[in-house]
Design an enzyme around this catalytic site. Sequence first.
Site, PDB file in Angstrom:
ATOM      1  N   LYS A 122       0.833  -1.205   0.000  1.00 41.31           N
ATOM      2  CA  LYS A 122       0.000   0.000   0.000  1.00 41.31           C
ATOM      3  C   LYS A 122       0.875   1.266   0.000  1.00 41.31           C
ATOM      4  CE  LYS A 122      -1.834   1.839   3.965  1.00 41.31           C
ATOM      5  NZ  LYS A 122      -1.523   3.276   4.079  1.00 41.31           N
ATOM      6  N   ASN A 123       1.854   1.312   0.912  1.00 44.94           N
ATOM      7  CA  ASN A 123       2.573   2.579   1.063  1.00 44.94           C
ATOM      8  C   ASN A 123       3.553   2.860  -0.071  1.00 44.94           C
ATOM      9  OD1 ASN A 123       1.063   3.115   3.272  1.00 44.94           O
ATOM     10  ND2 ASN A 123       2.610   2.524   4.778  1.00 44.94           N
TER      11      ASN A 123
ATOM     12  N   CYS B  27      -5.798   8.003   8.269  1.00 45.43           N
ATOM     13  CA  CYS B  27      -6.180   7.498   9.593  1.00 45.43           C
ATOM     14  C   CYS B  27      -5.941   8.559  10.670  1.00 45.43           C
ATOM     15  CB  CYS B  27      -5.366   6.252   9.939  1.00 45.43           C
ATOM     16  SG  CYS B  27      -5.859   4.795   9.022  1.00 45.43           S
TER      17      CYS B  27
ATOM     18  N   ARG C 193      -0.306  14.527  12.622  1.00 42.31           N
ATOM     19  CA  ARG C 193       0.188  14.308  11.257  1.00 42.31           C
ATOM     20  C   ARG C 193       0.349  15.604  10.440  1.00 42.31           C
ATOM     21  NH1 ARG C 193      -2.457   8.945   8.737  1.00 42.31           N
ATOM     22  NH2 ARG C 193      -0.364   8.679   7.938  1.00 42.31           N
TER      23      ARG C 193
ATOM     24  N   ASP D  74       3.464   0.601  11.910  1.00 45.76           N
ATOM     25  CA  ASP D  74       2.231   0.034  11.336  1.00 45.76           C
ATOM     26  C   ASP D  74       1.975  -1.399  11.814  1.00 45.76           C
ATOM     27  OD1 ASP D  74       2.176   2.422  10.010  1.00 45.76           O
ATOM     28  OD2 ASP D  74       2.957   1.619   8.135  1.00 45.76           O
TER      29      ASP D  74
ATOM     30  N   ARG E  63      -9.110  -0.251   3.353  1.00 48.75           N
ATOM     31  CA  ARG E  63      -8.217   0.763   2.777  1.00 48.75           C
ATOM     32  C   ARG E  63      -6.836   0.173   2.522  1.00 48.75           C
ATOM     33  NH1 ARG E  63      -6.928   5.216   6.189  1.00 48.75           N
ATOM     34  NH2 ARG E  63      -5.336   5.266   4.585  1.00 48.75           N
TER      35      ARG E  63
HETATM   36  N1  EPU Z   1       5.663  14.432  10.660  1.00 47.55           N
HETATM   37  C1  EPU Z   1       5.738  15.756  10.972  1.00 47.55           C
HETATM   38  N2  EPU Z   1       5.787  16.656   9.931  1.00 47.55           N
HETATM   39  C2  EPU Z   1       5.775  16.272   8.631  1.00 47.55           C
HETATM   40  C3  EPU Z   1       5.698  14.903   8.327  1.00 47.55           C
HETATM   41  C4  EPU Z   1       5.648  13.993   9.364  1.00 47.55           C
HETATM   42  O1  EPU Z   1       5.747  16.149  12.134  1.00 47.55           O
HETATM   43  O2  EPU Z   1       5.824  17.139   7.757  1.00 47.55           O
HETATM   44  C5  EPU Z   1       5.564  13.442  11.759  1.00 47.55           C
HETATM   45  C6  EPU Z   1       4.202  12.747  11.718  1.00 47.55           C
HETATM   46  O3  EPU Z   1       3.231  13.508  12.399  1.00 47.55           O
HETATM   47  C7  EPU Z   1       4.483  11.430  12.398  1.00 47.55           C
HETATM   48  C8  EPU Z   1       5.929  11.141  11.970  1.00 47.55           C
HETATM   49  O4  EPU Z   1       6.479  12.394  11.539  1.00 47.55           O
HETATM   50  O5  EPU Z   1       4.438  11.596  13.791  1.00 47.55           O
HETATM   51  C9  EPU Z   1       6.035  10.119  10.845  1.00 47.55           C
HETATM   52  O6  EPU Z   1       5.426  10.611   9.680  1.00 47.55           O
HETATM   53  P1  EPU Z   1       5.853  10.174   8.214  1.00 47.55           P
HETATM   54  O7  EPU Z   1       5.850  11.407   7.380  1.00 47.55           O
HETATM   55  O8  EPU Z   1       7.093   9.348   8.245  1.00 47.55           O
HETATM   56  O9  EPU Z   1       4.657   9.263   7.809  1.00 47.55           O
HETATM   57  P2  EPU Z   1       3.620   9.455   6.636  1.00 47.55           P
HETATM   58  O10 EPU Z   1       4.343   9.698   5.364  1.00 47.55           O
HETATM   59  O11 EPU Z   1       2.535  10.381   7.030  1.00 47.55           O
HETATM   60  C10 EPU Z   1       3.700   6.923   5.962  1.00 47.55           C
HETATM   61  C11 EPU Z   1       2.639   5.871   5.819  1.00 47.55           C
HETATM   62  C12 EPU Z   1       2.150   5.458   7.200  1.00 47.55           C
HETATM   63  C13 EPU Z   1       3.336   4.983   8.034  1.00 47.55           C
HETATM   64  C14 EPU Z   1       4.449   6.044   8.067  1.00 47.55           C
HETATM   65  C15 EPU Z   1       5.693   5.565   8.768  1.00 47.55           C
HETATM   66  C16 EPU Z   1       1.595   6.462   3.743  1.00 47.55           C
HETATM   67  C17 EPU Z   1       0.445   7.054   3.059  1.00 47.55           C
HETATM   68  N3  EPU Z   1       1.548   6.419   5.069  1.00 47.55           N
HETATM   69  O12 EPU Z   1       3.028   8.002   6.607  1.00 47.55           O
HETATM   70  O13 EPU Z   1       1.262   4.390   6.989  1.00 47.55           O
HETATM   71  O14 EPU Z   1       2.899   4.750   9.347  1.00 47.55           O
HETATM   72  O15 EPU Z   1       4.790   6.425   6.720  1.00 47.55           O
HETATM   73  O16 EPU Z   1       6.207   4.424   8.165  1.00 47.55           O
HETATM   74  O17 EPU Z   1       2.550   6.011   3.114  1.00 47.55           O
HETATM   75  C18 EPU Z   1      -0.344   2.824   7.637  1.00 47.55           C
HETATM   76  O18 EPU Z   1      -0.077   2.209   6.598  1.00 47.55           O
HETATM   77  O19 EPU Z   1      -1.075   2.328   8.539  1.00 47.55           O
HETATM   78  C19 EPU Z   1       0.212   4.156   7.829  1.00 47.55           C
HETATM   79  C20 EPU Z   1      -0.240   5.024   8.738  1.00 47.55           C
END
Ligand code: EPU
Length: 416
Positions: A22-23, A116, A121, A304, A396
């Site tokens: 998915k990611n 989610c 975030r 995750d 999802r």
């Molecule tokens: N963060 C910030 N500012 C930013 C970006 C992130 O503070 O600009 C913080 C977030 O709030 C969080 C942490 O950094 O506390 C990690 O965020 P990250 O950006 O690494 O995650 P993401 O890109 O929002 C993706 C996956 C998530 C997975 C994370 C970590 C997607 C769409 N989502 O999220 O997937 O948990 O990387 O591996 O790719 C899931 O699949 O259940 C899921 C939530």
Amino acid sequence: MSKLLIEGGHTLSGVINVSGAKNSVVAIIPASILAENNAIIENVPNISDTNDLIDILKLLGVNCEFSDNILKTDTSNIKNMLIPAELSTKLRASYYFMGALLAKYHHAELYYPGGCNIGARPIDIHLKSFEKMGVKITCLDDKYVLDAKHLTGADIELRFPSVGATINIMLAASKADGVTKIRNAAMEPEIVNVAEFLNSMGAKVVGAGTKEIIITGVDKFTNGSVKIIPDRIEAGTYLLAGSLIGKNLTVNNLNPKHLEALISKLQASGVIMDIEDNKITVTSSKKILPINVKTLVYPGFVTDLGQPMQVFLARCNGTSLFEETIYENRMQHIKYLQKMGAKIELNNNIALIKGPCHLHGANVTATDLRAGATLVLAALIAKGITKIDGVKHILRGYDSLPIKLQQVGAKITIIE
Ligand code: EPU
């Protein structure tokens, strides 16, 4: 509203085939707009996040054909358009259209992404990085307008190795003027898969999968193709199911290297696994020992799988400690595990789990994707029947979850 109905206690045997990640696919679909005309994406999981992103492609005028897990796109008639709230809020990954549209048009308009509800975030790291590349950003009532007269390469040090920000910068930088360096980049395998796709279209991305990624912008992209890597979270979820109630359950089409943190924790607890190149066979054992687990960025224990792991910890013979460090609000499932009989004390993001718990069926709700997977695991080992509400969250991210589990012996159905 559909619910999952699960009768617990049935041993799982046979083979489960893992779908595409998915990611990975959620970044690669937005990236496909960069193709000169055509992109072919293989091993695409049939999950609602995929279909929601295809809806955004169609809005932009991209011709899409999705069948047999292959997505073919044609951008010959693409137009840059505002992505409205009803599409962008359906999922988190709509934010990858920021980087992709900036690369293609130097201009992107879209509403704040959804996803989610597992924490605040924010996307400040994405936005600050774009600004370093010459992008002017305005935001009014959750509508973002990103515009760059001149999109330039930049030296960007991330304050946290965000997966989303790393990919978004790679997308924008792939057609920017000059060289972009991302320091303290996220190293998740999905980032390598996205880089592979960009490079198939003529991009120059080097170092994906390490802490430093260097992207040299190019003017023109070609057509592109890629195969989505196996979903390590889906694979891990089924490995946990096998560790809990499996008898020679084979989780097939996975990459064991992407699952090292989970495998080493399960082995430390006493789970016996037969690990081959692209599959793992597991049988549950009675004597599993308590272990401590803390979520970290890759290659640490992935957040995750943190929630599903807690069901395993609840079955261990003794007290385990679990700590979530990535998201502030990823413990909403605990009250439902407690309702099913788990003995868990929660203190902020640290859970003290006293095993072995004997779970019983209950009416529970999936509040987010991985909370849903957690409740499915709990229901599979519980005595009696569990009804899980909020199934849309599970669909999802897990391709055909009820069917895959039915095929290995679970009693699970979707009811309306
Ligand atoms: N963060 C910030 N500012 C930013 C970006 C992130 O503070 O600009 C913080 C977030 O709030 C969080 C942490 O950094 O506390 C990690 O965020 P990250 O950006 O690494 O995650 P993401 O890109 O929002 C993706 C996956 C998530 C997975 C994370 C970590 C997607 C769409 N989502 O999220 O997937 O948990 O990387 O591996 O790719 C899931 O699949 O259940 C899921 C939530």
